[in-house]
Write an enzyme that holds these catalytic residues in place. Structure first.
Site, PDB file in Angstrom:
ATOM      1  N   ALA B  50       1.191  -9.212  -0.075  1.00 39.22           N
ATOM      2  CA  ALA B  50      -0.219  -9.328   0.489  1.00 39.22           C
ATOM      3  C   ALA B  50       0.097  -9.527   2.141  1.00 39.22           C
ATOM      4  O   ALA B  50       0.351 -10.824   2.360  1.00 39.22           O
ATOM      5  CB  ALA B  50      -0.687 -10.738  -0.197  1.00 39.22           C
ATOM      6  N   GLU B  51       0.193  -8.999   2.342  1.00 39.41           N
ATOM      7  CA  GLU B  51       1.289  -8.198   3.900  1.00 39.41           C
ATOM      8  C   GLU B  51       0.720  -9.273   4.879  1.00 39.41           C
ATOM      9  O   GLU B  51       0.688 -10.610   5.493  1.00 39.41           O
ATOM     10  CB  GLU B  51       1.078  -7.896   4.745  1.00 39.41           C
ATOM     11  CG  GLU B  51       2.253  -6.681   4.155  1.00 39.41           C
ATOM     12  CD  GLU B  51       2.013  -5.866   2.611  1.00 39.41           C
ATOM     13  OE1 GLU B  51       0.730  -6.239   2.181  1.00 39.41           O
ATOM     14  OE2 GLU B  51       2.862  -5.042   2.237  1.00 39.41           O
ATOM     15  N   ALA B  75       6.207  -0.113   8.725  1.00 37.51           N
ATOM     16  CA  ALA B  75       5.024  -0.477   9.906  1.00 37.51           C
ATOM     17  C   ALA B  75       3.242   0.189   9.139  1.00 37.51           C
ATOM     18  O   ALA B  75       2.594  -0.680   9.725  1.00 37.51           O
ATOM     19  CB  ALA B  75       5.542   0.456  11.571  1.00 37.51           C
ATOM     20  N   PHE B  77       2.536  -0.474   6.133  1.00 39.61           N
ATOM     21  CA  PHE B  77       2.119  -1.872   5.877  1.00 39.61           C
ATOM     22  C   PHE B  77       0.996  -3.318   6.981  1.00 39.61           C
ATOM     23  O   PHE B  77       0.475  -3.925   6.176  1.00 39.61           O
ATOM     24  CB  PHE B  77       2.727  -2.521   4.948  1.00 39.61           C
ATOM     25  CG  PHE B  77       3.653  -1.502   4.343  1.00 39.61           C
ATOM     26  CD1 PHE B  77       3.490  -0.121   3.167  1.00 39.61           C
ATOM     27  CD2 PHE B  77       4.975  -1.173   3.667  1.00 39.61           C
ATOM     28  CE1 PHE B  77       3.467   0.448   2.999  1.00 39.61           C
ATOM     29  CE2 PHE B  77       5.485  -0.860   2.578  1.00 39.61           C
ATOM     30  CZ  PHE B  77       4.604   0.878   2.274  1.00 39.61           C
ATOM     31  N   HIS B 120       3.411   7.113   5.529  1.00 41.69           N
ATOM     32  CA  HIS B 120       4.303   6.119   5.832  1.00 41.69           C
ATOM     33  C   HIS B 120       5.559   6.492   7.207  1.00 41.69           C
ATOM     34  O   HIS B 120       7.066   6.104   6.885  1.00 41.69           O
ATOM     35  CB  HIS B 120       5.232   5.573   4.401  1.00 41.69           C
ATOM     36  CG  HIS B 120       4.273   5.247   3.238  1.00 41.69           C
ATOM     37  ND1 HIS B 120       3.340   5.380   3.580  1.00 41.69           N
ATOM     38  CD2 HIS B 120       4.978   4.865   2.539  1.00 41.69           C
ATOM     39  CE1 HIS B 120       2.888   4.490   1.838  1.00 41.69           C
ATOM     40  NE2 HIS B 120       4.169   4.264   1.446  1.00 41.69           N
TER      41      HIS B 120
HETATM   42  C1  LIG Z   1       0.055  -2.192   1.431  1.00 38.78           C
HETATM   43  C2  LIG Z   1       1.610  -2.034   0.814  1.00 38.78           C
HETATM   44  N1  LIG Z   1       2.574  -3.065   0.526  1.00 38.78           N
HETATM   45  C3  LIG Z   1       4.119  -2.500   0.464  1.00 38.78           C
HETATM   46  C4  LIG Z   1       4.276  -1.707  -0.285  1.00 38.78           C
HETATM   47  C5  LIG Z   1       5.046  -0.661  -1.153  1.00 38.78           C
HETATM   48  N2  LIG Z   1       5.167  -0.785  -2.646  1.00 38.78           N
HETATM   49  C6  LIG Z   1       4.249   0.511  -2.595  1.00 38.78           C
HETATM   50  S1  LIG Z   1       3.931   0.801  -3.809  1.00 38.78           S
HETATM   51  C7  LIG Z   1       4.541  -0.893  -4.705  1.00 38.78           C
HETATM   52  C8  LIG Z   1       4.610  -1.359  -6.081  1.00 38.78           C
HETATM   53  C9  LIG Z   1       3.232  -1.287  -6.361  1.00 38.78           C
HETATM   54  O1  LIG Z   1       2.654  -2.155  -7.772  1.00 38.78           O
HETATM   55  P1  LIG Z   1       1.588  -1.836  -8.473  1.00 38.78           P
HETATM   56  O2  LIG Z   1       0.529  -1.638  -7.691  1.00 38.78           O
HETATM   57  O3  LIG Z   1       1.910  -2.557  -9.829  1.00 38.78           O
HETATM   58  O4  LIG Z   1       1.681  -0.384  -9.372  1.00 38.78           O
HETATM   59  P2  LIG Z   1       3.114   0.263  -9.508  1.00 38.78           P
HETATM   60  O5  LIG Z   1       4.123   0.651  -8.516  1.00 38.78           O
HETATM   61  O6  LIG Z   1       3.492  -1.091 -10.596  1.00 38.78           O
HETATM   62  O7  LIG Z   1       2.670   1.673 -10.098  1.00 38.78           O
HETATM   63  C10 LIG Z   1       4.857  -1.576  -3.246  1.00 38.78           C
HETATM   64  C11 LIG Z   1       4.871  -2.828  -2.676  1.00 38.78           C
HETATM   65  C12 LIG Z   1       2.873   0.007  -0.119  1.00 38.78           C
HETATM   66  N3  LIG Z   1       3.066   0.928  -0.424  1.00 38.78           N
HETATM   67  N4  LIG Z   1       1.426  -0.722   0.715  1.00 38.78           N
END
Ligand SMILES: Cc1ncc(C[n+]2csc(CCOP(=O)(O)OP(=O)(O)O)c2C)c(N)n1
Ligand SMILES: Cc1ncc(C[n+]2csc(CCOP(=O)(O)OP(=O)(O)O)c2C)c(N)n1
Ligand SMILES: [Mg+2]
Ligand SMILES: [Mg+2]
Lengths: 306, 322, 322, 306
Positions: B50-51, B75, B77, B120
């Site tokens: 939750a940036e 960036a 995010f 990204h």
């Molecule tokens: C807004 C945002 N913050 C951080 C990230 C980096 N990130 C990519 S996947 C992920 C985890 C997501 O977890 P979940 O929604 O449970 O999906 P899963 O990978 O477990 O299938 C993160 C933090 C991102 N892509 N977008």
């Protein structure tokens, strides 16, 4: 509570009530700021929203500097840079009013985290409207305070409209407290126009908050008397009858009546308190008018701190 | 001198400053193990994804007298958090008339070249430059990273650090002793007489390589790395251009309204420097397209040594290729 | 010809296009009464206060074959929605290889001058220009507003319309008959020989007033309004500068990395135009500070006729004041 | 359901399972995409997230074009511009995978609004993880679909981690379905590794959704077998035992065993299906390898549509 206490509070009510007659309008919602802030000490920090004058005064801000700010004078809290929507007084833990719906909530989580890290039993409180509950920022704040057990008092001033949009249209939960409940956040909905009720509810909340048992959520049902903001152009789509009905539930009038009824306050005392406050407001107003405007080039200062 | 990676340099700076100041907090969506071991889970927090929330929390912490490092990772995010960043972090000092200080360091990675596709790979620092109130650092070496971080961690304003993904693992000399690098002071990475090349982040390295090659052709480049975009060291750039009479701004980010546009504009608008220009200043920037995933296309849209060399030859009045 | 306000002009365009196409939707946090009466509550929706959500919903609607107008009101609220705007709306056509079309019109107001303070007075279009994939319009008159909206509402890409708060109530001639204004074609608001003034939004009017005053001094300004920032009509600007040899870019937005920087840079970097420059090009922009609330300070930080005149006199080699 | 149906589904299971062995990893979660999409027609639209291969295949995407995209070839779905994280096929109502956590949710509300306006009984479905439930975008989507009664199926693939962060640490609600419940959104939590359970739950959901009675929420409890993304550098902080335990609950294995146990499928049939699929995957792989890369200047196309 002693008569004195009550009188203080009555005074505060009136402060709030009177001031806002001729600036931005918190009128109708005064009981909330007063009832909550009565429990806060200087070290407790609050974050406000766009309708923030009441919160400033209740937290102990100087009406002179407020009025001066609203008039865009150099002697104002923000040297005329902020104006009505952006009044703050960090020296008393008023971290600022803000113009972005919902944006005070994440900031308040930080203030609450600070309180938790300081381990002095202080808390943070955030005031926001029903409209703010429609923004994702609201939920992120609920979730964070819940998982970290942050001492944050959520004070939702549900005046039932966001500009002209009804909260019961825009919020699927209808009962706003359903949302904090989903996060196991304790709280309740109360009559925001009954200052005694607000005071009592806040008292319960404080017990929890100061023990570090996590956040607390208060939905205060209330109503705004004026248009969304004071303006000729802006239209008010709320039903006339509704507005009138709520004016009858005036938080000040009812409370004063109650105090007089209980013999805690006499008509003449009430009148003299009123006089006193009118005088203070008047003084603040005079101060603002007498104060100089900032110099144009003052605009170049304060972009950064040293 | 000892060599450590850019990433280690930033970590060292944070560790040193956190040791000196207990009212410091680190927020990020992933665990910073070393930091948490040393400073505890109270100060080194793993946030939910939750940036916008934790970018805002850093503001509340600052308003309450704490210094925060908030690491957003990429960036891209950061866009999720731009309300708190632009409407609040950037304005809060000013709106409140300088009543309070807001010591915050926001970190984000930028840059393409790793087939991460459009979302990204973005380098949006120019967007942040357009909003007054933030200080912006863009370290290109481990040495600069440590020194700028040390300064950032004593700053009483929100600082945004943009770190190129390709640099994190790059090693460089970093002294053992403590040092600080001032904001608003460019780093003259290489002296030269013919062309002033103002390069940013990873492009500093590409420019230096180009300089080596071009030296063989008898063309001498002066390579300047502003290091901090806000404040920007106008003087060093202007003086250099007055000397060389030629300016090329090199930036991997998209060209339109980018940092390179600002650099060209400030030089062109400066009467002294304008009078000394021997040729039209040039930009070597990322093309104005989202970054494509497939390597042949990705390589095509971002600048590199070859494109810098071609631009130099062009500005020297030679044909772009040998 | 009849005169209507800028605001009415935009409304007319939407009404005309919504009549022609039932697969159109309007989203905004406030009720658009006229539209809802004519097109019904199904298509004209009042959203919760959740900008990021409805900016994203417009993308989903587009991907499903609907055209959406999403009105965010003030550009400051746009920051709440920049994830959907920058990571998605701007990139989705490209990332998916052009598989689908995304016909969306995003509307926001910009501009200072009404004591709305730092948050509510921002003009961030340069930030949007830095991210490829969006088309950007900035109408300065009722006529341009209608014509550009008509075109925007036939566009198969996300278009962002920035509308200056001071212009909404301004009346202007708007023909009864249907017309469309092409994107990427600047409007020559006034012909002149001495100085090319490229002005944006409200500044177009200030520049025209300055031109009238300066004519009395025998200085003739050519006033160009690009009207669309993406695509930007480079040719018209370059041709004009080649003619006048002098360029002033006027923009109310903050100077650093603003649209004015891009305009100066593209001219300076153009060998043809550069060769014709008789003086250093100049910028007349908003100062790099958040907009202050109090009128004396606010007036000081944003450009106006007087500041444009001073800049013209300076570029003509005269003393700034008469 | 007829044997044929079951076999189709088994096939789909294997599609998903096998393909992801050598690209991005949806392995462990296949039952969800398969069980849900089985109920969707071409006109129903889905929005996926960063772990999207399974959703594409289940919605009927062409494995050849997928593989080509993952290889960055011109013949891929996105001409090599999107890659693994950004595969879409608008022709079959697959509106795209996406790299921003939570960002598919608002987009999906738009797809659901489109379905509502088209009045043809079609629906939209959105796949997202437990991590997405931590972003405000999630709540805005819940609220909007609830107040407008949009036909959106929320499919939360709760694999219990966001990268290395546990969902039960980062989500105060613990039980994710508490959040949609706050908005009066119907739904339930199910075993996401039991394809029959997913299929049955989705069937109930469809009934509601296609009648236009509003959104529906399914939390599918599951687990990802591989690291967050395939990488040597990235560390996996999840306990080894936990990973092993979940591998025993393989959605494919258990389902195949069940079918064989019930005599619906024989070992040899299962084996031959497996063969068939391996061959298709192999073919897709060959196609991708044989396909040309885009030209560098192809990068200049598709920034805008005509
Ligand atoms: C807004 C945002 N913050 C951080 C990230 C980096 N990130 C990519 S996947 C992920 C985890 C997501 O977890 P979940 O929604 O449970 O999906 P899963 O990978 O477990 O299938 C993160 C933090 C991102 N892509 N977008
Ligand atoms: C992000 C954002 N969107 C829209 C607005 C415009 N706006 C200002 S106040 C307001 C209504 C807020 O309603 P509520 O939160 O209930 O507070 P109230 O005005 O009723 O006290 C809106 C929509 C804004 N300031 N910020
Ligand atoms: Mg309200
Ligand atoms: Mg997960």
């Amino acid at each position: 509570l002693t008569i004195r206490r009550f009188e203080e509070r009555v005074a505060k009510e009136f402060y709030v009530g009177n001031l806002f007659g001729f600036v931005h309008s918190y009128i109708g919602q005064e009981a909330i700021a007063a009832g909550i802030c009565k429990h806060l000490v200087r070290e407790d920090r609050i974050v406000s929203h766009h309708r923030g004058h009441g919160h400033c005064i209740a937290k102990g801000a100087d009406m002179k500097k407020m009025m001066a700010e609203i008039y865009g004078k150099k002697t104002g809290y923000c040297k005329g840079k902020g104006g009505s929507m952006h009044i703050a007084d960090f020296s008393i833990g008023m971290l600022g009013a803000d113009g972005i719906v919902g944006a005070g909530l994440p900031i308040a989580t930080g203030a609450a985290l600070a309180a938790q890290l300081e381990k002095k039993g202080n808390i943070a409180a955030v005031f926001f409207g029903d409209g703010a509950c429609q923004e994702g920022e609201f939920h992120e704040a609920l979730n964070l305070t819940a998982i970290w057990k942050l001492p944050l008092l959520f004070v939702c001033e549900n005046n039932q409209y966001g500009v002209n949009t009804r909260a019961d249209y825009a919020l699927a939960a209808k009962d706003i407290t359903r949302m904090p409940q989903a996060y196991y956040i304790a709280g309740k909905a109360i009559d925001g126009n009954d200052v005694a009720a607000v005071y009592k509810a806040a008292e319960e909340a404080m017990a929890m908050l100061r023990k570090g048992e996590g956040p607390y959520f208060l939905e205060c049902r209330t109503y705004r008397w004026h248009k969304h903001f004071l303006s000729k152009a802006l239209e008010d789509l709320r039903p006339k009858e509704e507005i009138e009905a709520w004016k009858k539930k005036c938080p000040l009038g009812s409370f004063e009546a109650k105090l007089i009824g209980q013999g805690i306050l006499t008509r003449s005392e009430a009148a003299s308190i009123n006089e006193k406050i009118l005088a203070q407001v008047d003084e603040a107003h005079k101060f603002a008018l007498a104060s100089p405007y900032p110099l144009p080039q003052d605009a170049l200062e304060n972009v950064y701190s040293l | 001198m000892r060599e450590i990676t850019y990433e280690q340099a930033t970590l060292e700076a944070i560790q040193e400053e956190f040791r000196g100041n207990p009212r410091t907090v680190h927020l990020s969506t992933d665990l910073m193990a070393e930091l948490q071991q040393e400073f505890g889970a109270d100060r080194i927090r793993v946030t939910p994804i939750a940036e916008n929330n934790f970018v805002g929390a850093a503001i509340g912490l600052a308003g309450s007298g704490f210094r925060t490092v908030a690491n957003l990772r990429m960036a891209t995010f950061g866009f999720v958090a731009l309300d708190q960043m632009m409407n609040h972090a950037a304005k809060i000092t000013y709106m409140f008339g300088g009543q309070a200080k807001f010591p915050i360091l926001y970190r984000m990675t930028v840059g393409a070249g790793i087939s991460a596709a459009a979302e990204h790979s973005i380098s949006p620092y120019a967007m942040y430059m357009n909003v007054p109130g933030l200080k912006i650092i863009l370290p290109a070496t481990a040495y600069d990273a440590k020194g700028l971080f040390k300064t950032a961690l004593r700053e009483n304003n929100p600082v945004v650090s943009f770190e190129h993904v390709a640099l994190g693992g790059m090693k460089g000399e970093v002294p053992e002793h403590e040092y600080f690098l001032p904001f608003g002071r460019a780093s003259l990475k290489r002296e030269g007489d013919d062309v002033t090349v103002v390069a940013l982040a990873k492009m500093v390295h590409d420019a230096l390589e180009a300089a080596v090659d071009l030296e063989k052709e008898g063309i001498s480049l002066e390579v300047i790395d502003p290091r901090t975009l806000v404040p920007l060291d106008r003087e060093t750039i202007l003086e250099s251009v007055k000397k060389t009479g030629r300016l090329i701004a090199v930036d991997e980010a998209c060209q339109t309204c980018g940092a390179a546009a600002e650099i060209i504009a400030l030089v062109a608008a400066d009467r002294g420097a304008f009078g000394k220009l021997k040729a039209a200043p040039a930009r070597v920037c990322g093309l104005d397209v989202p970054i494509p995933f497939s390597p042949p296309m990705e390589k095509y849209v971002i600048p590199d040594k070859a494109k810098i060399i071609a631009a130099v030859r062009r500005i020297m009045g030679l044909s772009p290729r040998l």
